[in-house]
Design a protein around this motif. Structure first.
Motif, PDB file in Angstrom:
ATOM      1  N   VAL A   1      53.628  41.795 -17.879  1.00  0.00           N
ATOM      2  CA  VAL A   1      54.843  40.877 -18.359  1.00  0.00           C
ATOM      3  C   VAL A   1      55.905  41.373 -19.691  1.00  0.00           C
ATOM      4  O   VAL A   1      55.330  41.703 -20.465  1.00  0.00           O
ATOM      5  CB  VAL A   1      54.622  39.130 -18.729  1.00  0.00           C
ATOM      6  N   GLY A   2      57.171  41.319 -18.590  1.00  0.00           N
ATOM      7  CA  GLY A   2      57.864  41.927 -19.992  1.00  0.00           C
ATOM      8  C   GLY A   2      59.151  41.349 -19.907  1.00  0.00           C
ATOM      9  O   GLY A   2      59.761  40.103 -19.281  1.00  0.00           O
ATOM     10  N   THR A   3      60.317  41.817 -20.521  1.00  0.00           N
ATOM     11  CA  THR A   3      61.547  41.526 -20.759  1.00  0.00           C
ATOM     12  C   THR A   3      62.443  41.798 -19.370  1.00  0.00           C
ATOM     13  O   THR A   3      63.445  40.573 -19.000  1.00  0.00           O
ATOM     14  CB  THR A   3      62.675  42.044 -21.387  1.00  0.00           C
ATOM     15  N   GLN A   4      62.209  43.090 -18.287  1.00  0.00           N
ATOM     16  CA  GLN A   4      61.992  42.548 -17.173  1.00  0.00           C
ATOM     17  C   GLN A   4      61.430  41.803 -16.190  1.00  0.00           C
ATOM     18  O   GLN A   4      60.070  41.922 -16.075  1.00  0.00           O
ATOM     19  CB  GLN A   4      62.504  44.201 -16.174  1.00  0.00           C
ATOM     20  N   ALA A   5      61.840  40.418 -15.795  1.00  0.00           N
ATOM     21  CA  ALA A   5      61.292  39.223 -14.536  1.00  0.00           C
ATOM     22  C   ALA A   5      60.106  40.257 -13.610  1.00  0.00           C
ATOM     23  O   ALA A   5      60.424  41.207 -12.720  1.00  0.00           O
ATOM     24  CB  ALA A   5      62.173  38.145 -14.124  1.00  0.00           C
ATOM     25  N   SER A   6      58.814  39.471 -13.635  1.00  0.00           N
ATOM     26  CA  SER A   6      57.945  39.642 -12.593  1.00  0.00           C
ATOM     27  C   SER A   6      58.228  38.449 -11.734  1.00  0.00           C
ATOM     28  O   SER A   6      58.050  37.482 -12.293  1.00  0.00           O
ATOM     29  CB  SER A   6      56.963  40.452 -12.941  1.00  0.00           C
ATOM     30  N   TYR A   7      58.473  39.204 -10.455  1.00  0.00           N
ATOM     31  CA  TYR A   7      58.286  37.858  -9.259  1.00  0.00           C
ATOM     32  C   TYR A   7      56.615  37.710  -8.935  1.00  0.00           C
ATOM     33  O   TYR A   7      56.508  38.823  -7.616  1.00  0.00           O
ATOM     34  CB  TYR A   7      59.102  38.445  -8.508  1.00  0.00           C
ATOM     35  N   TYR A   8      55.981  36.854  -8.037  1.00  0.00           N
ATOM     36  CA  TYR A   8      55.234  37.250  -8.037  1.00  0.00           C
ATOM     37  C   TYR A   8      55.165  35.237  -6.663  1.00  0.00           C
ATOM     38  O   TYR A   8      55.773  34.441  -6.944  1.00  0.00           O
ATOM     39  CB  TYR A   8      54.090  36.297  -9.275  1.00  0.00           C
ATOM     40  N   ASP A   9      54.810  35.813  -4.997  1.00  0.00           N
ATOM     41  CA  ASP A   9      54.675  35.250  -4.376  1.00  0.00           C
ATOM     42  C   ASP A   9      53.567  35.072  -4.011  1.00  0.00           C
ATOM     43  O   ASP A   9      52.350  35.540  -3.936  1.00  0.00           O
ATOM     44  CB  ASP A   9      55.289  36.181  -3.634  1.00  0.00           C
ATOM     45  N   THR A  10      53.871  33.412  -2.916  1.00  0.00           N
ATOM     46  CA  THR A  10      52.241  33.568  -2.862  1.00  0.00           C
ATOM     47  C   THR A  10      52.581  32.175  -0.954  1.00  0.00           C
ATOM     48  O   THR A  10      53.578  31.643  -1.315  1.00  0.00           O
ATOM     49  CB  THR A  10      51.541  32.273  -2.969  1.00  0.00           C
TER      50      THR A  10
END
Length: 179
Positions: free
Chosen positions: A68-77
Motif C-alpha cells: 500500500v502506497g500513496t497511489q491507491a491499490s484496488y482489490y476486486d472480489t
C-alpha cells in the motif's frame, strides 16, 4: 466527464484494432502488449494499481500492508455473484486507509466509483473530490464507504477485511460499473 469517457472508449477501440493487427502478424498478443496499446491509444498511462485480492472465502480479503502506497491499490472480489471493489491508500500521516470503491450518495449510479487524482479521489458520477486523508474516516455524504478498524484486522503486516462486512455491503455494488 463525457469527453473523458469518449476518449477512453476511443482508446479502447484503437487498442483493440492494434491488438487485432498485431495478432494477425505474429499470431499472438500478450496481455502486456494489449495494455500497452490501450495506454498508448488513450494517450494516458493508468497510474492506479489494480491488485487481485487474495480472496479468503468467508474470512474476507487479505491486503499486504507493504503493497500500500500513496497511489491507491484496488482489490476486486465477488460476493454472492456481485463484483465488489475496495481500495487501500497510504494517508499523509503514514496510516493505511481502506474504503469500498463506491459512493455513499451516488450509490445507485453505475458511475458511483472513485478514481484517484493526485491526493484526491473523485466520484465519477458527480465529480466530488475527497481527500485521501479522509478515506476510511468520513461517513455520510458523497464519499467512499469507509472500512474502519472494526471491519478489518491487521496481523503480521496483513490486513484482512472481514467477509461479513463485504457480504453486508455487497448490495451497494448491485448497479456498479454496469455501463
Amino acid at each position: 466527464m463525457r469527453k473523458k469517457r469518449m476518449r477512453l472508449f476511443t482508446g479502447i477501440l484503437a487498442a483493440a484494432a492494434i491488438a487485432a493487427m498485431t495478432s494477425c502478424s505474429s499470431g499472438t498478443v500478450s496481455e502486456a502488449e494489449t495494455e500497452e496499446a490501450q495506454e498508448s491509444a488513450s494517450g494516458e498511462a493508468s497510474e492506479e494499481v489494480q491488485e487481485s485480492a487474495s480472496d479468503v472465502g468467508n474470512a474476507g480479503i487479505e491486503i499486504n500492508v507493504e503493497d500500500v502506497g500513496t497511489q491507491a491499490s484496488y482489490y476486486d472480489t465477488t460476493v454472492d455473484g456481485t463484483d465488489v471493489e475496495i481500495f487501500a491508500v497510504l494517508a499523509s500521516d503514514g496510516t493505511v486507509r481502506l474504503a469500498m470503491n463506491t459512493c455513499q450518495v451516488c450509490n445507485g449510479s453505475p458511475y458511483a466509483y472513485f478514481e484517484q487524482d493526485g491526493d484526491d479521489f473523485v466520484c465519477q458520477n458527480c465529480g466530488n473530490h475527497f481527500s485521501s486523508d479522509e478515506v476510511g474516516l468520513t461517513s455520510g455524504g458523497c464519499n467512499p464507504v469507509p472500512i474502519t478498524e472494526d471491519d478489518y484486522t491487521e496481523e503480521n503486516g496483513i490486513i484482512t477485511v472481514s467477509g461479513s462486512f463485504l457480504e453486508e455491503n455487497a448490495y451497494r455494488f448491485s448497479n456498479w460499473k454496469q455501463f
